[in-house]
Design a protein around this motif. Structure first.
Motif, mmCIF file in Angstrom:
data_model
loop_
_atom_site.group_PDB
_atom_site.id
_atom_site.type_symbol
_atom_site.label_atom_id
_atom_site.label_comp_id
_atom_site.label_asym_id
_atom_site.label_seq_id
_atom_site.Cartn_x
_atom_site.Cartn_y
_atom_site.Cartn_z
ATOM 1 N N ALA A 106 0.830 -1.203 0.000
ATOM 2 C CA ALA A 106 0.000 0.000 0.000
ATOM 3 C C ALA A 106 0.865 1.254 0.000
ATOM 4 N N GLU A 107 1.949 1.230 0.751
ATOM 5 C CA GLU A 107 2.839 2.389 0.789
ATOM 6 C C GLU A 107 3.565 2.577 -0.542
ATOM 7 N N LEU A 108 3.944 1.491 -1.196
ATOM 8 C CA LEU A 108 4.575 1.605 -2.517
ATOM 9 C C LEU A 108 3.639 2.250 -3.529
ATOM 10 N N ILE A 109 2.374 1.845 -3.502
ATOM 11 C CA ILE A 109 1.395 2.427 -4.422
ATOM 12 C C ILE A 109 1.210 3.910 -4.116
ATOM 13 N N HIS A 110 1.126 4.237 -2.834
ATOM 14 C CA HIS A 110 0.932 5.629 -2.443
ATOM 15 C C HIS A 110 2.163 6.481 -2.763
ATOM 16 N N MET A 111 3.352 5.965 -2.460
ATOM 17 C CA MET A 111 4.586 6.723 -2.609
ATOM 18 C C MET A 111 4.913 6.994 -4.081
ATOM 19 N N THR A 112 4.685 6.019 -4.939
ATOM 20 C CA THR A 112 5.050 6.174 -6.345
ATOM 21 C C THR A 112 3.914 6.702 -7.195
ATOM 22 N N ASN A 113 2.696 6.780 -6.607
ATOM 23 C CA ASN A 113 1.513 7.238 -7.341
ATOM 24 C C ASN A 113 1.365 6.462 -8.652
ATOM 25 N N PHE A 116 -0.461 -13.335 -3.840
ATOM 26 C CA PHE A 116 -1.515 -12.462 -4.361
ATOM 27 C C PHE A 116 -1.904 -11.350 -3.383
ATOM 28 N N GLU A 117 -1.028 -11.033 -2.452
ATOM 29 C CA GLU A 117 -1.306 -9.948 -1.511
ATOM 30 C C GLU A 117 -1.221 -8.593 -2.208
ATOM 31 N N PHE A 118 -0.280 -8.451 -3.146
ATOM 32 C CA PHE A 118 -0.177 -7.209 -3.912
ATOM 33 C C PHE A 118 -1.452 -6.996 -4.739
ATOM 34 N N GLU A 159 -8.163 -3.113 -3.584
ATOM 35 C CA GLU A 159 -8.696 -2.171 -2.600
ATOM 36 C C GLU A 159 -8.494 -0.724 -3.039
ATOM 37 N N GLN A 160 -7.357 -0.459 -3.682
ATOM 38 C CA GLN A 160 -7.054 0.916 -4.091
ATOM 39 C C GLN A 160 -7.434 1.193 -5.541
ATOM 40 N N ARG A 161 -8.085 0.243 -6.169
ATOM 41 C CA ARG A 161 -8.557 0.367 -7.552
ATOM 42 C C ARG A 161 -7.428 0.716 -8.524
ATOM 43 N N VAL A 162 -6.337 -0.012 -8.390
ATOM 44 C CA VAL A 162 -5.186 0.127 -9.278
ATOM 45 C C VAL A 162 -5.142 -1.114 -10.160
ATOM 46 N N GLU A 203 -17.918 -3.135 6.224
ATOM 47 C CA GLU A 203 -18.210 -1.706 6.185
ATOM 48 C C GLU A 203 -16.959 -0.842 6.254
ATOM 49 N N LYS A 204 -15.852 -1.369 6.751
ATOM 50 C CA LYS A 204 -14.621 -0.597 6.868
ATOM 51 C C LYS A 204 -13.767 -0.662 5.611
ATOM 52 N N SER A 205 -14.140 -1.474 4.663
ATOM 53 C CA SER A 205 -13.360 -1.658 3.449
ATOM 54 C C SER A 205 -13.687 -0.582 2.422
ATOM 55 N N ALA A 206 -12.688 -0.218 1.630
ATOM 56 C CA ALA A 206 -12.912 0.743 0.541
ATOM 57 C C ALA A 206 -13.821 0.146 -0.526
ATOM 58 N N LEU A 207 -13.810 -1.145 -0.690
ATOM 59 C CA LEU A 207 -14.683 -1.786 -1.672
ATOM 60 C C LEU A 207 -16.146 -1.721 -1.248
ATOM 61 N N TYR A 208 -16.408 -1.669 0.031
ATOM 62 C CA TYR A 208 -17.787 -1.547 0.505
ATOM 63 C C TYR A 208 -18.382 -0.218 0.047
#
Length: 106
Positions: free
Chosen positions: A15-22, A34-36, A42-45, A75-80
């Motif tokens: 998650a930090e790699l996706i955020h940091m590199t945009n 398959f964790e990545f 979750e982040q729709r990438v 309910e706490k998930s971004a996919l929800y």
């Protein structure tokens, strides 16, 4: 079956790699657990992962499917939130009653 690796990387790092590199998409040539892919969902990438065997691909697809179904009901998930926005929202009773002229409904 032999395990591909015994130690997996934390989803927080992905998650930090996706955020940091945009990043706008991920090509993962070493997708082991398959964790990545889960973090990308979750982040729709967009995600492309290379499976090493047919069994690896089938098990990974089943894991991702189960993960998405579970997160759609969390309910706490971004996919929800995404699933709630995609479903049509019924009009409130007060707006329908006001438009039809039958009086206000509380």
């Amino acid at each position: 079956m032999e395990p591909f690796s015994y130690h997996s990387v934390s989803s927080d790092l992905y998650a930090e790699l996706i955020h940091m590199t945009n990043c706008k998409g991920v090509i993962d040539l070493t997708c082991s657990d398959f964790e990545f892919a889960t973090v990308c969902l979750e982040q729709r990438v967009p995600y492309f992962g290379y499976g090493f065997t047919d069994d690896h691909v089938c098990l990974g697809m089943q894991y991702l499917f189960d993960c998405v179904i579970k997160k759609l009901s969390d309910e706490k998930s971004a996919l929800y939130l995404v699933s709630a926005q995609l479903s049509p929202q019924p009009e409130s009773c007060s707006r329908v009653a006001a438009r039809s002229g039958t009086g206000a409904v509380a």
